[in-house]
Design an enzyme around this catalytic site. Structure first.
Site, short mmCIF file in Angstrom:
data_model
loop_
_atom_site.label_atom_id
_atom_site.label_comp_id
_atom_site.label_asym_id
_atom_site.label_seq_id
_atom_site.Cartn_x
_atom_site.Cartn_y
_atom_site.Cartn_z
CE LYS A 52 -34.08 4.22 -64.20
NZ LYS A 52 -34.58 5.01 -63.06
CE1 TYR A 91 -31.81 15.39 -97.35
CE2 TYR A 91 -31.85 14.79 -95.02
CZ TYR A 91 -32.10 14.48 -96.35
OH TYR A 91 -32.67 13.28 -96.65
C1 LIG Z 1 -33.56 5.14 -62.12
C2 LIG Z 1 -33.71 4.99 -60.71
C3 LIG Z 1 -32.61 4.62 -59.92
C4 LIG Z 1 -31.22 4.48 -60.44
O1 LIG Z 1 -30.61 5.73 -60.53
P1 LIG Z 1 -29.11 5.94 -60.96
O2 LIG Z 1 -28.84 7.36 -60.74
O3 LIG Z 1 -29.01 5.56 -62.38
O4 LIG Z 1 -28.30 5.05 -60.11
C5 LIG Z 1 -32.85 4.38 -58.57
N1 LIG Z 1 -34.10 4.53 -58.06
C6 LIG Z 1 -35.15 4.91 -58.79
C7 LIG Z 1 -36.47 5.05 -58.14
C8 LIG Z 1 -34.99 5.18 -60.15
O5 LIG Z 1 -36.03 5.56 -60.86
#
Ligand SMILES: *Cc1c(COP(=O)(O)O)cnc(C)c1O
Length: 689
Positions: free
Chosen positions: A355, A581
């Protein structure tokens, strides 16, 4: 083993060969000396095309002829383009009969210089066929074909004296107008290139000088007897070419892609340039200069060809490492995936969480690399991310962890995406779309984000009985598994239990939970292996922890991402001057200040300089100073004497003895690596190594 590409001399000689071809078609010296022009265009120039054939043979053989198919496809595509490019000239010259079109396309080419393409295709096919024999036999076969060609070319007058041969050549010239073609001419040079004979440079040079002298004598002799039907082929030409090629091979180092492309374009475009120069000369009334003077004519055609080619060769987009970029180490990703898979319980598969553009690492290259490693399950946050992966050719299961509006159900169906159901009403609305959708049921064990309450077994069971949903899996997400403190571990244990109870209850009620999964990265690091079907792993794949807190089972993982930029400018300021700045930074001593081309719009936290942010330049650590800009930041390089515009600046990653880890950077910004990395902006280019 991968061979280092090393053929700069070949690439450069291509340009020289293309210039010779332009000379052949413009006869630069005719205004001054007929013999000189004969020497330039009919003797010296005759090395050009054999050289092109030899280069093709050489590179095809380097790759063991496995790329022949794609090479032929490319050649045919180029030929097709060239045929179209010259259609206007064909039309202007009155065109051909249908039969003549076929003959031209297959053998002669549709304009005088295009014979090269069909000859290359036929020649490559023949050469490859001949190579089924032993090499000496193949070369003998090609040499015999060349001799037949020779008899129809510059030895024609002699050959037809021999009874029987006249009939042979009469037959040949019914089909072809020249013997300099893919059948008689190309195979020998392709094979000689493929063999790539490499002699000592001194031997090659002496050989070249003497064989070229012999070829010159041969050509003038044949010319004086008037036996030539055409003048492309000589007895000494193959020998000359072997020595020349050997000399070029010995002078090779590096490569010159521009030279390669330039030569191809000059070759393709110069006949149009001849037309344009002639037309232009008439319009401008410069006939005397640009047409009748052969040398100026040649120079004008060559200049125009080079200019047009150079225009086409102008770069289209900025270099990927020109400003600020992410570098992805696919080898490290593969190592991490392997290490993680090895610690999962038997039967538990790694579902790669990609993701948010694979946490800023580039979802498509990451998913492709993992797919090559045999990973078949992926998870994304939203519909658009899933669609993008499918369109990039990712197969297998793609689970959407976030909410998808039920009106988007057709897209879920079309791209075979698996949807996590957020709660009962979401599931009902999806089912009401009456499409056979694949879903995983989310079970809420205390995170209270998405999912059906783990304790409400009745409601859970109703999901599995919805008419149009195919429930392929059941999962939950832990809220505190990244913590080793007693209280949090207690909570994790309770969440695991609730999940297990819900799954058991479902089975008891006759519902099939499908694939069950609950672990994320920290559950792999901190818990014993869980008997699940999948582990949904994100951050660990990328080889970093979320924070610097300890884990129970650390694994040997390698960071996948480096973040780099370049120095734009370096200036020296007196002590006591303000920079940036808002008067945040004042020099205390004479200071060399570098401006680096990356800023908060690229995803860096704006207060990083104030939180002790540093960068690496020439393997030295230099502090960020002043307020970060949207597109730049300032670095004090007083102690890095070498720092100069164009230098690479490392913001995350290794440079010399030092390393800036994503963890350290995240901690100093008061966040976790997940946030830091996933926020790296779209403006950063991605270099995959
Ligand atoms: C993002 C996510 C993961 C992965 O988590 P990590 O800690 O990056 O391994 C697994 N399950 C769900 C539902 C998530 O949203």
């Amino acid at each position: 083993m991968k061979q280092r590409s090393s053929h700069a001399a070949l690439d450069l000689f291509r340009v020289a060969a293309a210039v010779l071809v332009v000379a052949i078609h413009t006869s630069p010296l005719t205004s001054y000396t007929q013999a000189g022009d004969f020497f330039l265009t009919r003797i010296l120039g005759r090395v050009a095309v054999p050289f092109f054939f030899m280069v093709s043979g050489y590179f095809l053989a380097q790759k063991g002829w496995v790329s022949t198919r794609s090479f032929l496809k490319k050649t045919l595509a180029l030929y097709g383009g060239a045929v179209l490019l010259y259609l206007p000239l064909n039309w202007y010259q009155g065109g051909f009969s249908p039969w003549e079109w076929v003959r031209r396309l297959l053998v002669e080419g549709t304009l005088y210089h295009l014979w090269y393409f069909p000859a290359l295709v036929v020649g490559v096919l023949l050469a490859k066929g001949l190579l089924r024999l032993k090499l000496p036999l193949a070369l003998t076969g090609a040499a015999l074909l060349y001799l037949v060609g020779l008899g129809g070319d510059s030895y024609y007058g002699l050959a037809v004296q021999i009874p029987g041969l006249k009939a042979l050549y009469d037959g040949v010239f019914q089909l072809f107008s020249h013997t300099r073609n893919g059948l008689f001419f190309a195979p020998l040079f392709l094979l000689l290139g493929a063999v790539g004979i490499s002699l000592r440079p001194a031997v090659a040079a002496a050989g070249l000088a003497s064989s070229f002298a012999a070829m010159t004598a041969e050509a003038f002799l044949l010319r004086s007897f008037g036996v030539q039907r055409h003048d492309s082929m000589y007895l000494f030409l193959p020998l000359c070419m072997v020595f020349l090629f050997s000399l070029l091979l010995s002078a090779n180092s590096g490569e010159n892609r521009t030279g390669r492309r330039l030569s191809a374009l000059i070759y393709l475009l110069h006949p149009w340039c001849i037309v344009l120069v002639r037309g232009g000369a008439k319009v401008l009334r410069l006939n005397g200069l640009l047409i009748e003077n052969s040398l100026f004519h040649f120079a004008a055609v060559l200049t125009l060809s080079c200019l047009l080619s150079a225009l086409i060769l102008l770069p289209r987009r900025p270099r990927k490492d020109a400003r600020a970029w992410r570098e992805i180490d696919i080898g490290a990703l593969e190592t991490n995936a392997k290490a993680l898979r090895s610690v999962l319980s038997p039967g538990c598969r790694l579902m790669a969480v990609v993701k948010a553009d694979a946490y800023g690492h580039g979802a498509v290259p990451v998913a492709r690399a993992l797919q090559r490693q045999g990973i078949r399950e992926f998870a994304v946050a939203c519909l658009a991310e899933g669609v993008a992966l499918r369109r990039a050719g990712i197969r297998g299961t793609i689970l959407i962890l976030g909410y998808t509006d039920p009106t988007e159900a057709p897209l879920l169906f079309r791209y075979r995406l698996t949807q996590a159901v957020a709660d009962l009403s979401h599931a009902q609305a999806l089912s009401a779309r009456k499409l056979p959708l694949h879903v995983h049921v989310a079970v809420d064990t205390g995170l209270h984000r998405l999912g059906v309450d783990a304790g409400d077994h009745e409601q859970l069971a109703r999901l599995y009985r919805l008419r149009h949903l195919r429930v392929d899996g059941t999962f939950s997400h832990l809220s505190d598994c990244d913590s080793l403190c007693k209280e949090d571990m207690e909570r994790t244990r309770s969440q695991l239990e609730q999940f297990q109870e819900a799954v058991d209850a479902l089975r008891f009620m006759g519902c099939r939970p499908g694939k069950v999964h609950i672990q994320s990265s920290y559950a792999v690091w901190n818990l014993p292996p869980q008997r699940c079907d999948y582990a949904r792993i994100g951050i660990a794949l990328y080889g970093v922890y979320s924070s610097s807190s300890a884990v129970y089972h650390p694994l040997a993982l390698q960071p996948v991402l480096s973040l780099k930029s370049r120095v734009a400018s370096v200036r020296t300021l007196d002590a006591g001057e303000w920079a940036g700045y808002g008067k945040v930074f004042q020099t205390r001593r004479e200071t060399r200040l570098a401006t680096v081309s990356i800023g908060y719009a690229d995803g860096l936290p704006r207060d990083l300089p104030q939180r002790g942010g540093t960068v690496l330049i020439h393997g030295q650590r230099c502090p960020m100073v002043g307020r970060m800009f949207m597109d730049q930041l300032l670095v004090d390089v007083t102690d890095c004497a070498d720092a100069a515009a164009g230098d690479v600046v490392t913001l995350i990653g290794q440079d010399g003895p030092h390393c800036i880890s994503a963890e350290r950077l995240a901690v100093s910004c008061g966040t976790i690596t997940n946030e830091l990395l996933s926020r790296l902006g779209q403006r950063l280019t991605l270099i995959v190594r």
